[in-house]
Write an enzyme that holds these catalytic residues in place. Structure first.
Site, PDB file in Angstrom:
ATOM      1  N   GLU A 193       0.334  -0.524   5.771  1.00  0.00           N
ATOM      2  CA  GLU A 193       0.738   0.971   6.338  1.00  0.00           C
ATOM      3  C   GLU A 193      -0.107   1.275   7.422  1.00  0.00           C
ATOM      4  O   GLU A 193       0.191   2.024   8.392  1.00  0.00           O
ATOM      5  CB  GLU A 193       0.978   1.880   5.124  1.00  0.00           C
ATOM      6  N   ALA A 221      -3.825   0.305  -1.301  1.00  0.00           N
ATOM      7  CA  ALA A 221      -4.555   1.745  -2.058  1.00  0.00           C
ATOM      8  C   ALA A 221      -5.269   1.057  -3.109  1.00  0.00           C
ATOM      9  O   ALA A 221      -5.005   0.003  -3.630  1.00  0.00           O
ATOM     10  CB  ALA A 221      -3.544   2.561  -2.494  1.00  0.00           C
ATOM     11  N   GLU A 246       4.243  -2.810  -3.369  1.00  0.00           N
ATOM     12  CA  GLU A 246       4.153  -1.597  -4.104  1.00  0.00           C
ATOM     13  C   GLU A 246       5.091  -1.697  -5.411  1.00  0.00           C
ATOM     14  O   GLU A 246       4.827  -1.232  -6.478  1.00  0.00           O
ATOM     15  CB  GLU A 246       4.518  -0.341  -3.383  1.00  0.00           C
ATOM     16  N   GLY A 269      -0.759  -0.061   1.333  1.00  0.00           N
ATOM     17  CA  GLY A 269      -1.454   0.743   2.046  1.00  0.00           C
ATOM     18  C   GLY A 269      -2.103   0.031   3.305  1.00  0.00           C
ATOM     19  O   GLY A 269      -2.033   0.828   4.314  1.00  0.00           O
TER      20      GLY A 269
HETATM   21  N1  3HC Z   1      -6.916  -1.881  -5.970  1.00  0.00           N
HETATM   22  C1  3HC Z   1      -7.886  -2.093  -6.804  1.00  0.00           C
HETATM   23  N2  3HC Z   1      -8.291  -3.171  -7.000  1.00  0.00           N
HETATM   24  C2  3HC Z   1      -7.723  -4.037  -6.563  1.00  0.00           C
HETATM   25  C3  3HC Z   1      -6.710  -4.124  -5.504  1.00  0.00           C
HETATM   26  C4  3HC Z   1      -6.207  -2.871  -5.272  1.00  0.00           C
HETATM   27  N3  3HC Z   1      -5.307  -2.669  -4.537  1.00  0.00           N
HETATM   28  N4  3HC Z   1      -6.129  -5.263  -5.353  1.00  0.00           N
HETATM   29  C5  3HC Z   1      -7.059  -6.101  -6.014  1.00  0.00           C
HETATM   30  N5  3HC Z   1      -7.914  -5.532  -6.800  1.00  0.00           N
HETATM   31  C6  3HC Z   1      -9.155  -6.092  -7.596  1.00  0.00           C
HETATM   32  C7  3HC Z   1      -8.475  -7.088  -8.826  1.00  0.00           C
HETATM   33  O1  3HC Z   1      -8.061  -6.096  -9.957  1.00  0.00           O
HETATM   34  C8  3HC Z   1      -9.596  -8.041  -8.930  1.00  0.00           C
HETATM   35  O2  3HC Z   1     -10.492  -7.259  -9.705  1.00  0.00           O
HETATM   36  P1  3HC Z   1     -11.353  -8.238 -10.850  1.00  0.00           P
HETATM   37  O3  3HC Z   1     -12.247  -8.966  -9.896  1.00  0.00           O
HETATM   38  O4  3HC Z   1     -12.381  -7.061 -11.485  1.00  0.00           O
HETATM   39  O5  3HC Z   1     -10.551  -8.644 -11.961  1.00  0.00           O
HETATM   40  C9  3HC Z   1     -10.378  -7.950  -7.500  1.00  0.00           C
HETATM   41  O6  3HC Z   1      -9.647  -7.086  -6.831  1.00  0.00           O
HETATM   42  C10 3HC Z   1      -9.668  -9.539  -6.882  1.00  0.00           C
HETATM   43  O7  3HC Z   1      -8.322  -9.450  -7.068  1.00  0.00           O
HETATM   44  P2  3HC Z   1      -7.465 -10.965  -7.241  1.00  0.00           P
HETATM   45  O8  3HC Z   1      -8.049 -11.383  -8.411  1.00  0.00           O
HETATM   46  O9  3HC Z   1      -5.993 -10.649  -7.256  1.00  0.00           O
HETATM   47  O10 3HC Z   1      -7.832 -11.699  -6.129  1.00  0.00           O
HETATM   48  P3  3HC Z   1      -6.943 -12.579  -5.300  1.00  0.00           P
HETATM   49  O11 3HC Z   1      -7.717 -13.270  -4.128  1.00  0.00           O
HETATM   50  O12 3HC Z   1      -6.347 -13.693  -6.233  1.00  0.00           O
HETATM   51  O13 3HC Z   1      -5.683 -12.031  -4.597  1.00  0.00           O
HETATM   52  C11 3HC Z   1      -4.845  -9.931  -3.495  1.00  0.00           C
HETATM   53  C12 3HC Z   1      -6.087 -11.024  -3.657  1.00  0.00           C
HETATM   54  C13 3HC Z   1      -3.460 -10.753  -2.765  1.00  0.00           C
HETATM   55  C14 3HC Z   1      -5.271  -8.976  -2.528  1.00  0.00           C
HETATM   56  C15 3HC Z   1      -4.404  -9.610  -5.005  1.00  0.00           C
HETATM   57  O14 3HC Z   1      -5.514  -8.949  -5.301  1.00  0.00           O
HETATM   58  C16 3HC Z   1      -3.248  -8.537  -4.811  1.00  0.00           C
HETATM   59  O15 3HC Z   1      -2.176  -8.711  -4.588  1.00  0.00           O
HETATM   60  N6  3HC Z   1      -3.678  -7.194  -4.965  1.00  0.00           N
HETATM   61  C17 3HC Z   1      -2.830  -5.736  -4.989  1.00  0.00           C
HETATM   62  C18 3HC Z   1      -2.033  -5.660  -3.706  1.00  0.00           C
HETATM   63  C19 3HC Z   1      -1.114  -4.470  -3.808  1.00  0.00           C
HETATM   64  O16 3HC Z   1      -0.489  -4.404  -4.827  1.00  0.00           O
HETATM   65  N7  3HC Z   1      -1.336  -3.723  -2.963  1.00  0.00           N
HETATM   66  C20 3HC Z   1      -0.585  -2.355  -3.007  1.00  0.00           C
HETATM   67  C21 3HC Z   1      -1.290  -1.263  -3.720  1.00  0.00           C
HETATM   68  S1  3HC Z   1      -0.292   0.136  -4.050  1.00  0.00           S
HETATM   69  C22 3HC Z   1      -0.232   0.946  -2.567  1.00  0.00           C
HETATM   70  O17 3HC Z   1      -0.841   0.335  -1.561  1.00  0.00           O
HETATM   71  C23 3HC Z   1       0.357   2.293  -2.392  1.00  0.00           C
HETATM   72  C24 3HC Z   1       0.542   2.841  -1.079  1.00  0.00           C
HETATM   73  O18 3HC Z   1       1.570   2.430  -0.682  1.00  0.00           O
HETATM   74  C25 3HC Z   1       0.312   4.312  -0.917  1.00  0.00           C
END
Ligand code: 3HC
Length: 679
Positions: free
Chosen positions: A105, A63, A125, A102
């Site tokens: 998912e 998400a 998450e 997400g």
């Molecule tokens: N939403 C918004 N922005 C995100 C994001 C997300 N889910 N994931 C990454 N970004 C942004 C980062 O903030 C970063 O922004 P910046 O360049 O302005 O600092 C940019 O994307 C690049 O991210 P990383 O520096 O972390 O890049 P990497 O290549 O090192 O890692 C990744 C990539 C493994 C995808 C890592 O970004 C990550 O782990 N992201 C989060 C994944 C996550 O937690 N997903 C679950 C979200 S909650 C959800 O999905 C709820 C659902 O169940 C309803």
């Protein structure tokens, strides 16, 4: 704005592509586009199957976290997932990069999942203080069973495609050829077959037949999960998947998700997510700064610290030349490194070939000359300014021009160290934390003359070796130890005023730290820096050393330790402290846990405020990153500065005043204005 989702027909397959850099987060426009694409597939009689894929570096990484806390805009992700699953034409997820949260998912809602071999899938998450909120906790156990779903939902660590295939999360791994082409062929092969819908599967019944798996899982991972709310909610949701209908389970998941989303832990952990990424950016260094190519690293010192630092580079495939003064110290150091690697291999986290591969990249040496062609040299010698300056002068002589010279000092003045060289611009502090091969934090100390490219290279390198870096200016103890000293000052004072030292430790344990200051002292060794004169006793610590209580390694320090290293408070130590307090003229009194907590933590916040005011940290969140990764500050409070924001800066100021402790002007002004450290 053009939609990030595009569609193209490849014969009878509709290929739906997302292009939403950097990580294809599932923001509103993506959700809308996906929903419309599925509708398009449904209404187009020429389309017989669908492929969902992403352009760029990754499949949907989750998400869009930046939308959290804002008014929701439809369609919601659960709606989109339901629409995908309901499709009467087979839908295939084509996964590369990371299918997370997400994103995973969406993949679970698809009827099939194919992936490239280096793809990873997961539900992280929980690392944001949440559980999956688009039916991930309900679809995953139905697909792979509750037992296999638990670690994914509760621990949040992504798994590689091969492992995902092993548990049934991935149907097929594409080893050669183009993923998109493979997905199209795969989708075509499923036309006309029964459509497998995850929400209708029944593999989740393992948890009903054997409900012990939930308690067993909790017991096995209890230590790692201590204090966190989300993991328990995750366990409850996976359990519900076995006990309830899909619709009821989804309702349960929503309740748990919403509760967590409204709580402070999730806010703190979302803060941390962005804090970690912000910490790697340096405000006044352009992001396109040309980096120095670091192909070979030199390390001076093969002790615990030097060896640990070296392992980071070896593990990342970067050759290391390690210098010691004596052969036996060098042999001992390399022996310990090998042993550490072998232990990792025994735990299944490395193969024997990887151990050999890493050790083969190591060149032990007794000669400074062998460091000449290193691109970066890090010294990890004795913490003494004269010694460090001598080492840097020597390095300046032998190491090639343009190479970075770094000190691992934990508190000495980098600018003064730099004066020993003719290249102060290339001098930087790289403060690793012990054990350096394990601890995540790297405090990067920017000297007055440190060049932009040197700093930018250090930040990039930190990522290469899997560290979380934060930049500190030059001040005694930098960010971390400078704040720690304020906590230690109070801990020492509290026990002289009558607080039981185990209560001081307990207060921090209850707050969520892995250990308290006196446990930490025992672990590190109380005799570090001791002058070894039993007749010269000026602190409680020296009194303990004089009594042979050197810490855990001696079986006794502040605590008595049994063979299993269980600690018990010691009557002897109580008496030593009481005698010492009397000698110092301290009257002992009962001290409440609240007072202990406030006196330990509020002065740290005050020091953090001073660090910010002096520009020693770029932003408050960098301080949080330092404390969470270097000192075990509980992640679910967001770090000292975010925690202070949560309880209110006025509360901190009032508490400091109540205990007659100093309040910095910066903190006082911010509290007065009702401001926060973090925006
Ligand atoms: N939403 C918004 N922005 C995100 C994001 C997300 N889910 N994931 C990454 N970004 C942004 C980062 O903030 C970063 O922004 P910046 O360049 O302005 O600092 C940019 O994307 C690049 O991210 P990383 O520096 O972390 O890049 P990497 O290549 O090192 O890692 C990744 C990539 C493994 C995808 C890592 O970004 C990550 O782990 N992201 C989060 C994944 C996550 O937690 N997903 C679950 C979200 S909650 C959800 O999905 C709820 C659902 O169940 C309803």
């Amino acid at each position: 704005m053009p939609s990030p989702i595009s569609t193209e027909k490849q014969g009878n397959v509709l290929v739906v592509t997302s292009d939403n850099p950097p990580v294809n987060a599932l923001g509103q426009a993506v959700r809308q586009g996906l929903k419309e694409a599925i509708e398009q597939a449904g209404s187009d009689s020429d389309v017989e199957a669908v492929v969902i894929r992403c352009d760029g570096r990754t499949f949907f990484a989750g998400a869009d976290i930046t939308e959290f806390g804002k008014p929701p805009q439809g369609p919601s992700l659960p709606e989109v997932c339901d629409a995908i699953e309901a499709s009467d034409k087979p839908v295939v997820a084509a996964i590369h990069g990371t299918a997370l949260g997400g994103g995973c998912e969406v993949a679970l809602a698809c009827h099939y999942r194919i992936a490239v071999a280096d793809a990873k899938l997961g539900l992280p998450e929980v690392k944001l203080g949440l559980i999956p909120g688009a039916a991930g906790t309900q679809r995953l156990p139905r697909l792979v069973g509750a037992e296999a779903a638990l670690p994914l939902v509760v621990m949040g660590n992504p798994i590689p495609a091969k492992k995902a295939q092993g548990i049934g999360l991935v149907d097929h791994i594409v080893t050669d050829g183009d993923l998109k082409d493979a997905a199209i062929s795969f989708a075509q092969s499923k036309i006309g077959a029964d459509i497998p819908r995850t929400s209708e599967m029944t593999n989740n019944q393992d948890g009903v037949k054997n409900p012990d798996i939930f308690d067993d899982f909790r017991a096995k991972n209890g230590r790692k999960l201590r204090g966190f709310d989300a993991p328990n909610a995750g366990i409850a949701a996976v359990k519900a998947a076995g006990e309830m209908s899909f619709a009821e389970g989804v309702k349960k998941e929503r309740e748990l998700f919403t509760q967590l989303m409204m709580g402070t832990q999730s806010a703190a952990m979302q803060h941390y997510f962005f804090a970690e990424r912000a910490a790697n950016k340096i405000d006044d260094v352009p992001s396109d700064t040309k980096l120095i190519d670091v192909k070979k690293v030199g390390i001076i010192g093969a002790g615990t610290m030097g060896g640990g630092i070296a392992m980071n580079f070896l593990s990342a495939g970067i050759p290391v030349t390690m210098l010691e003064m004596k052969q036996d110290a060098l042999d001992r150091g390399t022996g310990v490194m090998r042993k550490n690697y072998e232990n990792t291999a025994k735990r299944g986290r490395m193969t024997e070939e990887q151990v050999e591969g890493a050790m083969n990249l190591l060149t032990p040496t007794l000669s400074y000359d062998d460091l000449a062609d290193c691109d970066l040299v890090i010294e990890a010698v004795y913490e003494n300014m004269d010694v460090k300056k001598e080492v840097f002068a020597k390095l300046d002589e032998v190491v090639k021009d343009g190479a970075i010279l770094a000190s691992n000092t934990s508190y000495l003045d980098i600018d003064e160290i730099a004066t020993a060289t003719k290249r102060p611009g290339y001098v930087i502090g790289l403060h690793f934390f012990s054990p350096a091969n394990v601890m995540k934090l790297l405090e990067v100390v920017r000297g007055e003359k440190t060049r932009d490219d040197v700093l930018a290279t250090a930040m990039k390198l930190s990522k290469t070796i899997g560290k979380v870096a934060a930049v500190s200016g030059v001040c005694p103890g930098f960010i971390g130890n400078r704040m720690l000293s304020k906590r230690q000052e109070q801990a020492n004072q509290l026990i002289l005023e009558g607080a039981n030292y185990w209560e001081v430790d307990d207060v921090l344990l209850e707050f969520g730290f892995p250990m308290g200051p006196f446990q930490m002292g025992d672990l590190a060794g109380l005799d570090i820096g001791w002058h070894r004169d039993p007749n010269k006793v000026t602190t409680v610590r020296e009194a303990l050393c004089a009594a042979g209580r050197f810490g855990q390694k001696a079986g006794k320090g502040f605590y008595d330790y049994d063979e299993a290293r269980n600690r018990t408070p010691s009557d002897e130590v109580k008496k030593i402290i009481a005698d010492f307090a009397e000698k110092e003229g301290n009257e002992q009194r009962d001290i409440s846990k609240d007072e202990i907590r406030e006196r330990l933590l509020y002065p740290m916040v005050n020091e953090g405020a001073k660090i910010l005011d002096e520009g020693m940290a770029q932003r408050a969140s960098d301080i949080d990153v330092v404390w969470i990764n270097g000192y075990g500050w509980p992640l679910y409070t967001g770090g000292p500065m975010f925690w202070a924001d949560t309880i209110g800066l006025k509360t901190v100021v009032d508490g400091l005043k109540k205990h007659d402790l100093p309040v910095s002007d910066y903190l006082a002004k911010k509290a007065e204005a009702g401001e926060r450290f973090n925006k």
